[in-house]
Scaffold this motif. Structure first.
Motif, PDB file in Angstrom:
ATOM      1  N   HIS A 102       0.835  -1.205   0.000  1.00  0.00           N
ATOM      2  CA  HIS A 102       0.000   0.000   0.000  1.00  0.00           C
ATOM      3  C   HIS A 102       0.871   1.256   0.000  1.00  0.00           C
ATOM      4  CE1 HIS A 102       1.106   0.306   4.112  1.00  0.00           C
ATOM      5  NE2 HIS A 102       0.064  -0.294   4.683  1.00  0.00           N
ATOM      6  N   ASN A 103       0.366   2.311   0.603  1.00  0.00           N
ATOM      7  CA  ASN A 103       1.036   3.620   0.633  1.00  0.00           C
ATOM      8  C   ASN A 103       2.474   3.543   1.119  1.00  0.00           C
ATOM      9  OD1 ASN A 103      -1.865   3.584   1.116  1.00  0.00           O
ATOM     10  ND2 ASN A 103      -1.776   5.816   1.209  1.00  0.00           N
ATOM     11  N   GLY A 104       2.805   2.488   1.863  1.00  0.00           N
ATOM     12  CA  GLY A 104       4.149   2.336   2.405  1.00  0.00           C
ATOM     13  C   GLY A 104       5.234   2.320   1.350  1.00  0.00           C
ATOM     14  N   MET A 105       4.896   1.970   0.121  1.00  0.00           N
ATOM     15  CA  MET A 105       5.906   2.014  -0.943  1.00  0.00           C
ATOM     16  C   MET A 105       6.348   3.456  -1.210  1.00  0.00           C
ATOM     17  SD  MET A 105       7.030  -0.842  -2.262  1.00  0.00           S
ATOM     18  CE  MET A 105       7.329  -0.966  -4.018  1.00  0.00           C
ATOM     19  N   ALA A 106       5.470   4.398  -0.989  1.00  0.00           N
ATOM     20  CA  ALA A 106       5.803   5.808  -1.225  1.00  0.00           C
ATOM     21  C   ALA A 106       6.499   6.457  -0.038  1.00  0.00           C
ATOM     22  CB  ALA A 106       4.534   6.591  -1.560  1.00  0.00           C
ATOM     23  N   THR A 107       6.225   5.955   1.167  1.00  0.00           N
ATOM     24  CA  THR A 107       6.740   6.623   2.366  1.00  0.00           C
ATOM     25  C   THR A 107       8.030   6.024   2.908  1.00  0.00           C
ATOM     26  OG1 THR A 107       5.355   5.216   3.779  1.00  0.00           O
ATOM     27  CG2 THR A 107       4.417   7.324   3.064  1.00  0.00           C
ATOM     28  N   ALA A 108       8.326   4.776   2.560  1.00  0.00           N
ATOM     29  CA  ALA A 108       9.481   4.087   3.142  1.00  0.00           C
ATOM     30  C   ALA A 108      10.805   4.841   2.978  1.00  0.00           C
ATOM     31  CB  ALA A 108       9.599   2.674   2.568  1.00  0.00           C
TER      32      ALA A 108
END
Length: 334
Positions: A102-108
């Motif tokens: 999910h969004n974690g790909m953008a925030t990591a």
């Protein structure tokens, strides 16, 4: 095209080389046609029964119908989804190990100083899956009756108010950060090891607030076990038609949703990624998948987003949105 050389010996070599190349191309085409010839592993970065896992299992089952092979869900937990992403980035690029995230790909990249992979460089993109609204919940006996009263309450009580989340990088943490930013108040953040424990703490009255996906929160909202302050989308959602948005409650411009995408390791053949994209698109047309997602409050993304370019463009936009914000707020792993 093969061209005959002037000398007989060279000509013979040319024809042999051309024949070998032709066989190689034929073998490649046959390999692509044969894909998949064995089960595919869909790696999920979060625990079984969690929001992403629920979406993944419905999707995997439907994709297997089109692919003619089982899509086996494997939960690989740790470090806000980065363990699973790193595992897939290092996997054999043959289409038999893929990732849903999910969004974690953008925030990591903003959260982890020593990330062993690049979301933008180390993956092939298959397509987006579904968008999931989020809900801001309070424990059942929290005094504020609505979002407007909640904003006033947290402004008066500040760090006395506890805000649960499912751990660093979880969408519940990101939503909580956005809420703090919107109300200009720093509350006491309490991380848990997953959505389940965070919800259990809220239901038990051990924490005051939690912002999480409808895929997890709907049963508790419908059973009246928690206090619902609003949904995080700009418009009201079909799953909770009577629930106001947080924008209606006074947080102008507040908007957040959970999005999911499917990725393959960098170097996966284009024919294979195209086959996976087709299977994804067919799965999202499946009435059973649509109903399952609808029951969870999730929405299938438009067809133009169910593509490699659709996912690539969205990931870039989300990275540009979140990474500066997280760096400004100095949110990162120890």
């Amino acid at each position: 095209m093969c061209v005959q050389a002037g000398k007989a010996t060279l000509a013979g070599m040319k024809w042999i080389m051309c024949g070998a190349l032709g066989l190689a191309f034929s073998a490649g085409a046959l390999a692509a046609d044969a894909y998949p010839s064995k089960p595919i592993t869909l790696v999920v970065p979060f625990s079984a029964g969690g929001p992403t896992d629920v979406v993944s299992r419905a999707l995997g089952q439907a994709m297997s119908k089109d692919l003619g092979q089982s899509v086996v869900v494997e939960n690989k937990l740790g470090a806000g989804g980065t363990v699973a992403a790193a595992f897939v980035a290092r996997a054999q690029p043959d289409g038999y190990t893929i990732l849903i995230h999910h969004n974690g790909m953008a925030t990591a990249p903003a959260l982890y100083k020593k990330l062993s992979y690049s979301p933008m460089k180390d993956f092939e993109y298959i397509g987006q899956v579904a968008d999931v609204p989020m809900t801001l919940l309070g424990r059942k006996d929290l005094p504020p009756a609505n979002a407007a009263e909640l904003i006033k309450y947290v402004s008066q009580n500040k760090e006395k108010v506890s805000l649960a989340n499912a751990g660093l990088g979880a969408v519940s943490q990101l939503c909580g950060l956005l809420f703090e930013e919107a109300v200009k108040v720093k509350m006491t953040s309490i991380p848990y090891q997953g959505t389940g424990p965070a919800l259990t703490a809220l239901l038990g009255g051990q924490v005051d607030l939690l912002c999480d996906q409808t895929t997890s929160t709907l049963p508790h909202i419908n059973a009246n076990r928690v206090k619902l302050y609003g949904v995080t989308t700009p418009s009201r959602i079909k799953a909770l038609p009577n629930a106001p948005t947080l924008q209606e409650g006074g947080l102008k411009g507040f908007s957040m949703k959970v999005w999911h995408g499917i990725y393959a390791p960098k170097g996966t053949p284009p024919e294979v990624t195209a086959r996976l994209t087709r299977a994804l698109q067919q799965a999202l047309k499946d009435p059973a998948v649509a109903k399952r997602l609808d029951d969870l409050g999730a929405e299938v993304v438009p067809v133009d987003k169910q593509t490699p370019e659709g996912l690539r463009t969205w990931l870039k936009a989300e990275s540009d949105k979140w990474q500066p914000l997280l760096k400004t707020m100095k949110v990162e792993a120890d």
